[in-house]
Design a protein around this motif. Structure first.
Motif, PDB file in Angstrom:
ATOM      1  N   ALA A   1       3.261  -1.644  -8.144  1.00 38.44           N
ATOM      2  CA  ALA A   1       3.205  -0.659  -7.059  1.00 38.44           C
ATOM      3  C   ALA A   1       4.404  -0.798  -6.128  1.00 38.44           C
ATOM      4  O   ALA A   1       5.018   0.199  -5.721  1.00 38.44           O
ATOM      5  CB  ALA A   1       1.903  -0.827  -6.271  1.00 38.44           C
ATOM      6  N   SER A   2       4.763  -2.040  -5.809  1.00 38.30           N
ATOM      7  CA  SER A   2       5.901  -2.295  -4.919  1.00 38.30           C
ATOM      8  C   SER A   2       7.210  -1.810  -5.535  1.00 38.30           C
ATOM      9  O   SER A   2       8.003  -1.111  -4.888  1.00 38.30           O
ATOM     10  CB  SER A   2       5.985  -3.794  -4.610  1.00 38.30           C
ATOM     11  N   THR A   3       7.436  -2.160  -6.792  1.00 37.25           N
ATOM     12  CA  THR A   3       8.677  -1.762  -7.467  1.00 37.25           C
ATOM     13  C   THR A   3       8.739  -0.252  -7.666  1.00 37.25           C
ATOM     14  O   THR A   3       9.818   0.355  -7.555  1.00 37.25           O
ATOM     15  CB  THR A   3       8.801  -2.484  -8.826  1.00 37.25           C
ATOM     16  N   GLY A   4       7.592   0.372  -7.947  1.00 35.62           N
ATOM     17  CA  GLY A   4       7.544   1.829  -8.063  1.00 35.62           C
ATOM     18  C   GLY A   4       7.927   2.509  -6.757  1.00 35.62           C
ATOM     19  O   GLY A   4       8.678   3.502  -6.741  1.00 35.62           O
ATOM     20  N   GLY A   5       7.435   1.975  -5.638  1.00 36.64           N
ATOM     21  CA  GLY A   5       7.795   2.514  -4.327  1.00 36.64           C
ATOM     22  C   GLY A   5       9.269   2.357  -4.025  1.00 36.64           C
ATOM     23  O   GLY A   5       9.926   3.281  -3.510  1.00 36.64           O
ATOM     24  N   MET A   6       9.835   1.198  -4.354  1.00 39.01           N
ATOM     25  CA  MET A   6      11.268   0.969  -4.144  1.00 39.01           C
ATOM     26  C   MET A   6      12.105   1.938  -4.977  1.00 39.01           C
ATOM     27  O   MET A   6      13.140   2.441  -4.516  1.00 39.01           O
ATOM     28  CB  MET A   6      11.614  -0.481  -4.489  1.00 39.01           C
ATOM     29  N   SER A   7      11.668   2.212  -6.199  1.00 39.58           N
ATOM     30  CA  SER A   7      12.377   3.165  -7.062  1.00 39.58           C
ATOM     31  C   SER A   7      12.413   4.551  -6.417  1.00 39.58           C
ATOM     32  O   SER A   7      13.468   5.201  -6.343  1.00 39.58           O
ATOM     33  CB  SER A   7      11.697   3.265  -8.431  1.00 39.58           C
ATOM     34  N   PHE A   8      11.245   4.994  -5.943  1.00 36.76           N
ATOM     35  CA  PHE A   8      11.148   6.325  -5.346  1.00 36.76           C
ATOM     36  C   PHE A   8      12.033   6.452  -4.106  1.00 36.76           C
ATOM     37  O   PHE A   8      12.778   7.429  -3.962  1.00 36.76           O
ATOM     38  CB  PHE A   8       9.689   6.631  -4.992  1.00 36.76           C
ATOM     39  N   PHE A   9      11.981   5.480  -3.223  1.00 35.58           N
ATOM     40  CA  PHE A   9      12.723   5.588  -1.970  1.00 35.58           C
ATOM     41  C   PHE A   9      14.228   5.382  -2.176  1.00 35.58           C
ATOM     42  O   PHE A   9      15.038   5.935  -1.426  1.00 35.58           O
ATOM     43  CB  PHE A   9      12.166   4.612  -0.941  1.00 35.58           C
ATOM     44  N   SER A  10      14.620   4.611  -3.197  1.00 34.13           N
ATOM     45  CA  SER A  10      16.049   4.523  -3.546  1.00 34.13           C
ATOM     46  C   SER A  10      16.557   5.884  -4.005  1.00 34.13           C
ATOM     47  O   SER A  10      17.665   6.305  -3.641  1.00 34.13           O
ATOM     48  CB  SER A  10      16.268   3.493  -4.667  1.00 34.13           C
TER      49      SER A  10
ATOM     50  N   PHE B   1      20.700   1.237  -7.503  1.00 34.93           N
ATOM     51  CA  PHE B   1      19.497   0.496  -7.126  1.00 34.93           C
ATOM     52  C   PHE B   1      18.244   1.125  -7.738  1.00 34.93           C
ATOM     53  O   PHE B   1      17.320   0.413  -8.167  1.00 34.93           O
ATOM     54  CB  PHE B   1      19.364   0.442  -5.602  1.00 34.93           C
ATOM     55  N   PHE B   2      18.209   2.457  -7.805  1.00 36.42           N
ATOM     56  CA  PHE B   2      17.075   3.147  -8.446  1.00 36.42           C
ATOM     57  C   PHE B   2      16.965   2.753  -9.915  1.00 36.42           C
ATOM     58  O   PHE B   2      15.865   2.482 -10.420  1.00 36.42           O
ATOM     59  CB  PHE B   2      17.243   4.661  -8.309  1.00 36.42           C
ATOM     60  N   SER B   3      18.092   2.724 -10.610  1.00 26.98           N
ATOM     61  CA  SER B   3      18.088   2.384 -12.036  1.00 26.98           C
ATOM     62  C   SER B   3      17.572   0.971 -12.266  1.00 26.98           C
ATOM     63  O   SER B   3      16.799   0.713 -13.212  1.00 26.98           O
ATOM     64  CB  SER B   3      19.501   2.525 -12.615  1.00 26.98           C
ATOM     65  N   ILE B   4      17.974   0.047 -11.401  1.00 26.59           N
ATOM     66  CA  ILE B   4      17.531  -1.344 -11.539  1.00 26.59           C
ATOM     67  C   ILE B   4      16.029  -1.456 -11.286  1.00 26.59           C
ATOM     68  O   ILE B   4      15.305  -2.158 -12.014  1.00 26.59           O
ATOM     69  CB  ILE B   4      18.330  -2.252 -10.580  1.00 26.59           C
ATOM     70  N   CYS B   5      15.527  -0.776 -10.252  1.00 24.03           N
ATOM     71  CA  CYS B   5      14.086  -0.803  -9.965  1.00 24.03           C
ATOM     72  C   CYS B   5      13.279  -0.192 -11.105  1.00 24.03           C
ATOM     73  O   CYS B   5      12.207  -0.710 -11.466  1.00 24.03           O
ATOM     74  CB  CYS B   5      13.799  -0.055  -8.666  1.00 24.03           C
ATOM     75  N   ALA B   6      13.791   0.897 -11.690  1.00 18.85           N
ATOM     76  CA  ALA B   6      13.093   1.532 -12.809  1.00 18.85           C
ATOM     77  C   ALA B   6      13.030   0.586 -14.012  1.00 18.85           C
ATOM     78  O   ALA B   6      11.996   0.478 -14.686  1.00 18.85           O
ATOM     79  CB  ALA B   6      13.789   2.838 -13.188  1.00 18.85           C
ATOM     80  N   ALA B   7      14.151  -0.117 -14.275  1.00 17.45           N
ATOM     81  CA  ALA B   7      14.143  -1.104 -15.365  1.00 17.45           C
ATOM     82  C   ALA B   7      13.191  -2.254 -15.048  1.00 17.45           C
ATOM     83  O   ALA B   7      12.537  -2.807 -15.941  1.00 17.45           O
ATOM     84  CB  ALA B   7      15.561  -1.638 -15.585  1.00 17.45           C
ATOM     85  N   GLY B   8      13.084  -2.584 -13.760  1.00 16.00           N
ATOM     86  CA  GLY B   8      12.178  -3.647 -13.337  1.00 16.00           C
ATOM     87  C   GLY B   8      10.721  -3.325 -13.607  1.00 16.00           C
ATOM     88  O   GLY B   8       9.928  -4.212 -13.937  1.00 16.00           O
TER      89      GLY B   8
END
Length: 471
Positions: A335-344, A436-443
């Motif tokens: 959930a945390s990483t998904g939120g970071m992806s969206f806001f990036s 940063f979005f790409s890295i979070c999505a891979a995460g």
């Protein structure tokens, strides 16, 4: 026959009674555990203050000392370089002088660092102070979650270790608020207060029972457990488990860094290092160290943005502390990483629109929502959970080497991101946040595929399951 049946029933009743007592002991949260956790996370509060300092002090230091962008980027990022040095020695120091001794040792550098910054007349003293503070937080970042994980009952271990992230958020929030009103030199002196508090209170908490067991000090291990679990608690089972684990590890070869690359430790190593890289390459260090410049870049007043962050961060971290034992580690990470992806992605869209002269009146609002959302999503999971999982997944025989390597990986990439961040924003703000979005999505894919759930399991059980994973 009757006598035998009666004896059997008595035996079963006795076993059930002992089991119930052990369950009650495991569920007890004593005042000593609470106080010991509070004392240890005073170091986390120091960490948060140091992380927030570079954002709110930027305009004052640049004006008073005439620093360029490159010079201030060096000042902001050199704390992470100091953290990288501290990480190299963190595991060995924590095993050599103890968890408490390591926290005392770290505070020597933290206090010296704040004093050097407060009295600085040029960049040499500024950087020396920041480097010293960084060395201290590098030690803290390893020893605090490990100490808390080793003293707390398994059913609340995640929530207590997450207090590490909560207190970092408290330190950040405090500096985001008072940094708008307090001169940067006085702000550095305020950083000495939590340092002094921890130095004094460390005298009144016990050493980690698992470390005492590793040192072979069985009587002190049991005494520490008794103090942590309460006078009426039966700690014999927990003490015997620690002793058996230590005997098993003592029979094997001594830990070396190269031992980590054995096949049986591969899952733990990949998970530990992978989560730390994701935590830093997501851009979290750059955003938190220079959040004022991000607001300015998006056309939103940085002083108002910092105040909003200060109000939001503590409730979000508290929510994470509650959810970590309700939802578990794995769902909260996702959930945390998904939120970071969206806001990036939102920040990338915001800066892209601004560069093309589109939606000028909405760009500041999008920037504020993106920054606040990203840091909130980070605080609720990704900020603290990698440290919780790191403290849980490595066996005691490789914990020193593993903790050192994982912490070093975290600080190394934190330094790279913190140093490069200002230059990346000047190069292309939209492109920076797309990265940063790409890295979070891979995460998200990495967490879903690799990270196990550790909630409600003993440390020994978690470590055995991961060690046996490839056998």
């Amino acid at each position: 026959m009757t006598m035998s049946s009666e004896n059997q029933r008595n035996l079963e009743a006795g076993l059930l009674l002992n089991k119930n007592r052990n369950d009650i002991n495991e569920c007890r949260i004593t005042a000593v555990v609470l106080f010991s956790t509070f004392v240890s996370v005073c170091g986390s509060f120091c960490f948060g203050c140091a992380a927030g300092y570079s954002s709110v002090a930027q305009s004052g230091i640049v004006t008073d000392l005439g620093l360029s962008v490159a010079q201030y980027s060096m000042f902001g990022s050199i704390m992470t370089f100091g953290g990288m040095i501290g990480a190299i020695f963190s595991g060995k120091v924590a095993d050599l002088i103890g968890r408490k001794g390591t926290m005392w040792f770290a505070q020597i550098f933290c206090i010296a660092g704040w004093l050097a910054i407060a009295l600085a007349k040029d960049t040499i003293w500024l950087n020396a102070g920041r480097l010293s503070t960084g060395f201290a937080v590098g030690l803290f970042s390893y020893v605090i979650p490990v100490y808390i994980a080793e003293i707390t009952p398994k059913h609340v271990r995640g929530a207590f270790v997450f207090a590490n992230q909560l207190m970092q958020s408290c330190g950040l929030s405090l500096y985001y608020v008072i940094g708008n009103f307090v001169h940067w030199r006085n702000l550095a002196l305020i950083g000495l207060i939590p340092c002094a508090l921890q130095v004094v209170t460390l005298f009144f908490i016990p050493e980690s029972p698992r470390l005492l067991g590793k040192w072979g000090r069985e009587k002190e291990c049991r005494a520490s457990l008794q103090l942590l679990r309460g006078d009426e608690a039966d700690v014999s089972e927990e003490a015997d488990t620690i002793k058996e684990t230590m005997v098993l590890f003592d029979q094997g070869p001594k830990s070396r860094v190269m031992d980590l690359f054995q096949r049986r430790y591969a899952p733990s190593l990949v998970i530990g290092v992978g989560l730390m890289l994701l935590q830093q390459l997501s851009g979290s260090s750059g955003i938190m160290f220079y959040v004022g410049s991000v607001f300015d870049k998006g056309g939103f007043p940085s002083n108002i943005g910092s105040m909003i962050l200060a109000v939001i961060m503590i409730p979000k971290a508290l929510l994470g502390l509650i959810l970590v034992e309700k939802m578990g580690r794995r769902p909260l990470l996702l959930a945390s990483t998904g939120g970071m992806s969206f806001f990036s992605l939102l920040l990338a869209f915001s800066f892209s629109s601004r560069s093309y002269g589109m939606l000028d009146e909405l760009t500041p609002i999008f920037t504020c929502i993106g920054v606040v959302g990203f840091i909130s999503a980070f605080a609720i999971g990704m900020g603290g959970l990698p440290w919780i999982i790191m403290s849980e997944i490595f066996p005691m025989n490789v914990k020193v080497s593993a903790g050192t390597l994982v912490t070093l990986a975290n600080w190394s990439f934190s330094w790279i991101v913190a140093f490069a961040y200002n230059f990346m924003i000047e190069w292309n703000a939209s492109g920076t946040f797309l990265i940063f979005f790409s890295i979070c999505a891979a995460g998200l894919i990495f967490i879903y595929a690799m990270v196990p759930e550790t909630k409600g399991r003993t440390l020994e059980d978690i470590q055995a399951s991961l060690t046996d994973f490839l056998q």
